[in-house]
Design a protein around this motif. Structure first.
Motif, PDB file in Angstrom:
ATOM      1  N   VAL A 167       6.572   2.458  -1.547  1.00 33.06           N
ATOM      2  CA  VAL A 167       6.108   3.662  -2.267  1.00 33.06           C
ATOM      3  C   VAL A 167       4.912   3.241  -3.107  1.00 33.06           C
ATOM      4  O   VAL A 167       5.036   2.352  -3.962  1.00 33.06           O
ATOM      5  CB  VAL A 167       7.217   4.244  -3.165  1.00 33.06           C
ATOM      6  N   GLU A 168       3.783   3.909  -2.875  1.00 37.77           N
ATOM      7  CA  GLU A 168       2.555   3.492  -3.552  1.00 37.77           C
ATOM      8  C   GLU A 168       1.777   4.719  -4.035  1.00 37.77           C
ATOM      9  O   GLU A 168       1.403   5.588  -3.248  1.00 37.77           O
ATOM     10  CB  GLU A 168       1.693   2.665  -2.605  1.00 37.77           C
ATOM     11  N   HIS A 169       1.580   4.788  -5.348  1.00 37.77           N
ATOM     12  CA  HIS A 169       0.771   5.847  -6.000  1.00 37.77           C
ATOM     13  C   HIS A 169       1.197   7.247  -5.542  1.00 37.77           C
ATOM     14  O   HIS A 169       0.367   8.066  -5.127  1.00 37.77           O
ATOM     15  CB  HIS A 169      -0.721   5.639  -5.719  1.00 37.77           C
ATOM     16  N   LEU A 170       2.491   7.508  -5.636  1.00 40.24           N
ATOM     17  CA  LEU A 170       3.023   8.807  -5.221  1.00 40.24           C
ATOM     18  C   LEU A 170       3.044   9.753  -6.415  1.00 40.24           C
ATOM     19  O   LEU A 170       3.594   9.431  -7.471  1.00 40.24           O
ATOM     20  CB  LEU A 170       4.431   8.642  -4.657  1.00 40.24           C
ATOM     21  N   THR A 171       2.468  10.936  -6.228  1.00 44.09           N
ATOM     22  CA  THR A 171       2.463  11.988  -7.251  1.00 44.09           C
ATOM     23  C   THR A 171       2.922  13.289  -6.606  1.00 44.09           C
ATOM     24  O   THR A 171       2.313  13.750  -5.629  1.00 44.09           O
ATOM     25  CB  THR A 171       1.071  12.173  -7.866  1.00 44.09           C
ATOM     26  N   PRO A 175      10.439   2.293 -11.145  1.00 46.01           N
ATOM     27  CA  PRO A 175       9.160   1.984 -10.491  1.00 46.01           C
ATOM     28  C   PRO A 175       8.446   0.812 -11.157  1.00 46.01           C
ATOM     29  O   PRO A 175       8.658   0.521 -12.340  1.00 46.01           O
ATOM     30  CB  PRO A 175       8.370   3.283 -10.651  1.00 46.01           C
ATOM     31  N   GLU A 176       7.614   0.160 -10.390  1.00 52.58           N
ATOM     32  CA  GLU A 176       6.787  -0.908 -10.944  1.00 52.58           C
ATOM     33  C   GLU A 176       5.708  -0.343 -11.852  1.00 52.58           C
ATOM     34  O   GLU A 176       5.338  -0.945 -12.861  1.00 52.58           O
ATOM     35  CB  GLU A 176       6.153  -1.712  -9.807  1.00 52.58           C
ATOM     36  N   LEU A 182       6.937  13.125 -10.232  1.00 52.42           N
ATOM     37  CA  LEU A 182       6.529  11.732 -10.108  1.00 52.42           C
ATOM     38  C   LEU A 182       5.028  11.657 -10.335  1.00 52.42           C
ATOM     39  O   LEU A 182       4.267  12.424  -9.711  1.00 52.42           O
ATOM     40  CB  LEU A 182       6.874  11.161  -8.724  1.00 52.42           C
ATOM     41  N   HIS A 183       4.596  10.753 -11.194  1.00 53.77           N
ATOM     42  CA  HIS A 183       3.185  10.619 -11.524  1.00 53.77           C
ATOM     43  C   HIS A 183       2.727   9.192 -11.219  1.00 53.77           C
ATOM     44  O   HIS A 183       3.090   8.238 -11.905  1.00 53.77           O
ATOM     45  CB  HIS A 183       2.943  10.920 -13.011  1.00 53.77           C
ATOM     46  N   ASP A 184       1.982   9.068 -10.120  1.00 54.17           N
ATOM     47  CA  ASP A 184       1.387   7.791  -9.730  1.00 54.17           C
ATOM     48  C   ASP A 184       2.449   6.682  -9.664  1.00 54.17           C
ATOM     49  O   ASP A 184       2.276   5.586 -10.207  1.00 54.17           O
ATOM     50  CB  ASP A 184       0.276   7.418 -10.709  1.00 54.17           C
ATOM     51  N   VAL A 185       3.553   6.981  -8.979  1.00 54.30           N
ATOM     52  CA  VAL A 185       4.685   6.046  -8.916  1.00 54.30           C
ATOM     53  C   VAL A 185       4.441   5.021  -7.800  1.00 54.30           C
ATOM     54  O   VAL A 185       4.101   5.378  -6.661  1.00 54.30           O
ATOM     55  CB  VAL A 185       5.997   6.807  -8.666  1.00 54.30           C
ATOM     56  N   THR A 186       4.646   3.773  -8.145  1.00 54.27           N
ATOM     57  CA  THR A 186       4.548   2.666  -7.191  1.00 54.27           C
ATOM     58  C   THR A 186       5.802   1.801  -7.305  1.00 54.27           C
ATOM     59  O   THR A 186       6.211   1.430  -8.415  1.00 54.27           O
ATOM     60  CB  THR A 186       3.298   1.813  -7.457  1.00 54.27           C
ATOM     61  N   TYR A 187       6.392   1.488  -6.145  1.00 55.19           N
ATOM     62  CA  TYR A 187       7.574   0.626  -6.139  1.00 55.19           C
ATOM     63  C   TYR A 187       7.333  -0.518  -5.157  1.00 55.19           C
ATOM     64  O   TYR A 187       6.927  -0.310  -4.008  1.00 55.19           O
ATOM     65  CB  TYR A 187       8.819   1.411  -5.718  1.00 55.19           C
TER      66      TYR A 187
END
Length: 389
Positions: free
Chosen positions: A194-198, A232-233, A179-184
């Motif tokens: 989920v915010e900026h998950l790497t 993801p958004e 996951l690279h900088d995932v935001t939902y």
């Protein structure tokens, strides 16, 4: 033509031949005299001595073979040796030839010096030397291209690529899941669980994503993102080098990802064997063995008793139902297995049994990773890797 005329012609031809011979002799004499004059005029400039022999006997001496000892075979031998009148032997003192000189004439010394430098340079390549990475140091040595051994090449690559630098992980394989900088963001509530998950999950490991206790939105969001049911958004979800959005849904959810949710993980009205065959049919894949055979092997490997293979799943206990659910998740050779609270509601002994099963399907396959989404800190501690949300 009369005999007299023939006789006169013969006499005339003979006279012409004699005259031509005399002319040739005179020309030869003139040429020889001219050569002698040139030699005598430049005698002071010649690098060697010249003796002219008037007697034929003395001239024959110059044609004798010159014998030189092996010790004297150094330097250059000049063919214009001066021969002593009293002996046929060659005297080094009278020949004017320096047999002890090793420097060849006409720039030969430069050629010898250049060859010597080349030989020394080649020999230096075989000599191991210690070097330093500091170019300002007097001990710094730049490795020549011609001296590239396996060690030198690997050292040069390490120095240029700087192995260990996160920006230059060129030689590493892609992780099975990343996951690279995932935001939902939940559209109904506007919340962002989920915010900026790497993070990254390697094959052959059991990993846990620990969500805050009681935050069911964050837990379900993570399960939906990892399984491909939610997008993801922003950011990127990757299966090795392929992004989730670039993979066909049937390929992604029917083959690459195996999901074990808390509800509806299996069909209770079917037997364990039929549950796995049902999932294989839905995957639209070809298998090397008959599907019932593969299903039977997987269920037995998961620890299910053979007598339960044809029973309805809703008649099994909770541990056996979870065995069937896990076997169904991996039956299509899934590379990523996502589980939502797989140990919830189990006793301590049962929890250890399921956790050991998860380790077996992860560690036994070099291409598969297992990711557990949980709110239980004890489950997260038993995993090989833990990511805290």
């Amino acid at each position: 033509m009369t005999d007299k005329e023939l006789k006169d012609m013969d006499e005339t031809t003979s006279m012409d031949t004699t005259a031509a011979a005399d002319t040739t002799d005179e020309t030869t004499v003139d040429v020889n005299e001219a050569v002698d004059d040139v030699l005598l005029s430049d005698a002071d400039e010649l690098p060697f001595d010249v003796d002219f022999y008037d007697d034929a006997d003395d001239a024959d001496v110059a044609t004798d073979v010159i014998d030189i000892d092996d010790d004297d075979r150094v330097g250059t031998v000049d063919n214009s040796n001066v021969v002593d009148d009293d002996t046929d032997d060659v005297d080094d003192e009278t020949t004017g030839v320096d047999t002890t000189s090793s420097a060849p004439a006409d720039g030969g010394a430069d050629v010898v010096a250049a060859n010597a430098d080349h030989v020394n340079a080649m020999l230096s390549l075989a000599t191991p030397r210690e070097s330093t990475d500091d170019e300002s140091s007097p001990d710094y040595i730049e490795t020549p291209r011609s001296a590239s051994s396996a060690t030198t090449v690997s050292t040069h690559i390490d120095r240029e690529v700087k192995v260990g630098d996160e920006d230059l992980n060129l030689l590493r394989a892609y992780p099975t899941l990343s996951l690279h900088d995932v935001t939902y963001r939940d559209r109904k509530t506007g919340r962002t669980p989920v915010e900026h998950l790497t993070c990254a999950f390697e094959a052959g490991t059991v990993s846990a994503i620990l969500v805050p206790d009681g935050d069911d939105m964050a837990r379900t969001a993570m399960v939906g993102l990892l399984s491909g049911l939610l997008m993801p958004e922003s950011g990127h979800l990757m299966n090795r080098s392929a992004e989730y959005l670039s993979i066909e849904p049937l390929e992604l959810r029917g083959h690459r990802i195996g999901l074990v949710p808390q509800r509806f993980a299996v069909r209770g009205d079917l037997s364990p064997l039929r549950n796995l065959v049902y999932a294989m049919d839905a995957s639209n894949r070809n298998f090397l063995k008959p599907k019932p055979v593969l299903a039977r092997e997987l269920l037995l490997a998961s620890g299910l008793d053979e007598t339960l293979l044809d029973n309805r799943v809703d008649s099994l206990n909770e541990v056996d139902r979870r065995r069937v659910a896990i076997a169904r998740a991996v039956c299509c050779e899934a590379e990523i297995v996502v589980l939502d609270e797989p140990l919830d509601g189990l006793e301590d002994g049962e929890r250890d049994t399921i956790m050991e099963l998860l380790r077996g399907i992860a560690h036994g396959d070099p291409k598969r990773c297992v990711v557990v989404v949980t709110q239980d800190a004890a489950v997260a501690e038993s995993a090989d890797q833990t990511v805290t949300l």
